[in-house]
Design a protein around this motif. Structure first.
Motif, mmCIF file in Angstrom:
data_model
loop_
_atom_site.group_PDB
_atom_site.id
_atom_site.type_symbol
_atom_site.label_atom_id
_atom_site.label_comp_id
_atom_site.label_asym_id
_atom_site.label_seq_id
_atom_site.Cartn_x
_atom_site.Cartn_y
_atom_site.Cartn_z
ATOM 1 N N ILE A 47 22.346 84.481 4.905
ATOM 2 C CA ILE A 47 21.104 84.030 5.443
ATOM 3 C C ILE A 47 20.382 82.629 5.000
ATOM 4 C CG2 ILE A 47 19.017 84.719 6.608
ATOM 5 C CD1 ILE A 47 20.177 87.532 6.460
ATOM 6 N N GLU A 48 20.580 82.752 3.782
ATOM 7 C CA GLU A 48 19.620 81.893 3.015
ATOM 8 C C GLU A 48 20.552 80.413 3.070
ATOM 9 O OE1 GLU A 48 17.698 84.916 -0.167
ATOM 10 O OE2 GLU A 48 19.331 83.395 -0.855
ATOM 11 N N THR A 49 21.609 80.482 3.587
ATOM 12 C CA THR A 49 22.745 79.235 3.743
ATOM 13 C C THR A 49 23.153 78.890 2.358
ATOM 14 O OG1 THR A 49 21.159 77.462 2.937
ATOM 15 C CG2 THR A 49 21.058 78.090 5.301
ATOM 16 N N LEU A 50 23.213 79.868 1.374
ATOM 17 C CA LEU A 50 23.906 79.875 -0.136
ATOM 18 C C LEU A 50 25.386 80.208 -0.112
ATOM 19 C CD1 LEU A 50 20.655 81.077 -2.198
ATOM 20 C CD2 LEU A 50 21.436 78.775 -1.650
ATOM 21 N N ARG A 51 25.870 81.074 0.816
ATOM 22 C CA ARG A 51 27.310 81.386 0.670
ATOM 23 C C ARG A 51 27.557 81.564 2.195
ATOM 24 N NH1 ARG A 51 29.467 84.554 -3.061
ATOM 25 N NH2 ARG A 51 27.147 84.773 -4.157
ATOM 26 N N ASP A 52 28.786 81.085 2.252
ATOM 27 C CA ASP A 52 29.637 81.141 3.496
ATOM 28 C C ASP A 52 30.030 82.338 3.960
ATOM 29 O OD1 ASP A 52 29.581 78.251 3.606
ATOM 30 O OD2 ASP A 52 31.778 78.085 2.569
ATOM 31 N N LYS A 53 29.721 82.730 5.228
ATOM 32 C CA LYS A 53 30.380 83.975 5.882
ATOM 33 C C LYS A 53 31.762 83.997 6.477
ATOM 34 C CE LYS A 53 28.423 82.749 10.547
ATOM 35 N NZ LYS A 53 29.482 82.313 11.154
ATOM 36 N N THR A 54 32.427 85.173 6.653
ATOM 37 C CA THR A 54 33.624 85.077 7.215
ATOM 38 C C THR A 54 33.696 85.143 8.854
ATOM 39 O OG1 THR A 54 34.420 86.178 5.059
ATOM 40 C CG2 THR A 54 35.928 86.335 7.162
ATOM 41 N N SER A 55 32.888 85.787 9.228
ATOM 42 C CA SER A 55 32.689 85.801 10.681
ATOM 43 C C SER A 55 31.298 86.554 10.941
ATOM 44 C CB SER A 55 33.751 86.589 11.355
ATOM 45 O OG SER A 55 33.672 87.960 11.053
ATOM 46 N N GLY A 56 30.902 86.487 12.288
ATOM 47 C CA GLY A 56 29.633 86.901 12.927
ATOM 48 C C GLY A 56 28.780 85.443 13.122
ATOM 49 N N GLU A 57 27.771 86.145 13.697
ATOM 50 C CA GLU A 57 26.610 85.170 13.912
ATOM 51 C C GLU A 57 25.282 85.362 13.333
ATOM 52 O OE1 GLU A 57 25.370 83.475 18.115
ATOM 53 O OE2 GLU A 57 24.550 85.283 17.940
ATOM 54 N N VAL A 58 24.734 84.209 12.705
ATOM 55 C CA VAL A 58 23.348 84.477 12.124
ATOM 56 C C VAL A 58 22.450 83.376 12.792
ATOM 57 C CG1 VAL A 58 21.955 84.316 9.888
ATOM 58 C CG2 VAL A 58 24.308 85.250 9.783
ATOM 59 N N LEU A 59 21.182 83.748 13.470
ATOM 60 C CA LEU A 59 20.158 82.853 13.944
ATOM 61 C C LEU A 59 19.006 83.162 13.013
ATOM 62 C CD1 LEU A 59 20.704 83.380 17.787
ATOM 63 C CD2 LEU A 59 21.731 81.682 16.430
ATOM 64 N N VAL A 60 18.357 82.091 12.510
ATOM 65 C CA VAL A 60 17.102 82.140 11.879
ATOM 66 C C VAL A 60 16.116 81.087 12.564
ATOM 67 C CG1 VAL A 60 15.908 81.452 9.739
ATOM 68 C CG2 VAL A 60 18.370 82.406 9.825
#
Length: 253
Positions: A51-64
């Motif tokens: 969420i903090e943009t410090l690590r890449d995700k594999t999949s899914g959606e994050v809205l801030v």
């Protein structure tokens, strides 16, 4: 009705064949203190770092705050504050100089004394970080998260290693930050801390969220199962005794 400021849907993070975060979904409401709890290895730190943009995700959606992590990471960075570890401070600079340094990185005009007043450290403005007590170091660390006037701050186990008086002073500071309109996301291993501070809690284990509710509702659900503590709980505990005997102003930590 409060609006959703963080929305996480079907978030997955894999490291090779190991899945650290297993398709979790949750929302954080604007203006609340939200706790993400779990044992070591549960996936909570990985979740927050995504969420903090410090690590890449594999999949899914994050809205801030309406910004999509995949396409608007730079916009997200502008509206969040992340607590730094103590190793992130230059040892030769005093608190005023450190604030000016970080303000420059954010391209912000900040009055260091005004910021230090928010965390009751204005009398330490000329001190170096290493000269502060444990509680003062944590309060300064939180102050650095406020430099860019964020909508959301992330605090990772902010009271670990502090004495009971310093812990409760930091609780008051966190509550005050929320009262100013900032959303707070916190991780902690202290359950009393989570119970005192958090409006809602997500408990993670083995990469999954196993319960999400307010602390009060979680406790009520457990009691409804017939659970009882093994002995009567007194009206006060040893921490209350300690604070009653040693209580002092926040600035004297």
């Amino acid at each position: 009705m409060s609006k959703v400021i963080i929305s996480v849907k079907d978030l997955v993070k894999k490291y090779g064949s190991f899945t650290a975060v297993k398709s979790i979904s949750f929302d954080v409401m604007e203006g609340e203190i939200f706790g993400l709890l779990g044992p070591n290895g549960a996936g909570k730190s990985t979740t927050l770092e995504i969420i903090e943009t410090l690590r890449d995700k594999t999949s899914g959606e994050v809205l801030v705050d309406g910004c999509n992590l995949d396409t608007e990471a730079a916009s997200i960075k502008k509206i969040i504050g992340v607590q730094l570890q103590t190793s992130g401070y230059y040892p030769g600079l005093n608190l005023t100089e450190l604030i000016k340094l970080f303000a420059g990185l954010y391209n912000r005009e900040v009055n260091p004394i005004d910021l230090l007043k928010k965390v009751n450290l204005e009398d330490k403005a000329k001190n170096k970080f290493k000269e502060l007590s444990g509680g003062q170091k944590q309060r300064f660390s939180i102050a650095t998260t406020l430099i860019n006037q964020p909508k959301i701050i992330f605090l990772d186990e902010p009271t670990t290693g502090l004495d009971p008086q310093a812990r409760r002073n930091l609780w008051d500071l966190i509550k005050n930050i929320r009262e100013q309109g900032t959303t707070v996301i916190i991780t902690t291993h202290y359950m009393d801390e989570a119970e005192q501070l958090c409006d809602r809690i997500a408990i993670m284990d083995q990469g999954k969220i196993i319960q999400l509710d307010s602390p009060e509702n979680m406790i009520d659900k457990l009691v409804a199962t017939g659970f009882e503590r093994p002995k009567q709980v007194k009206a006060a505990n040893l921490e209350d005794v300690f604070i009653h005997l040693t209580g002092r102003e926040m600035r004297d930590e």
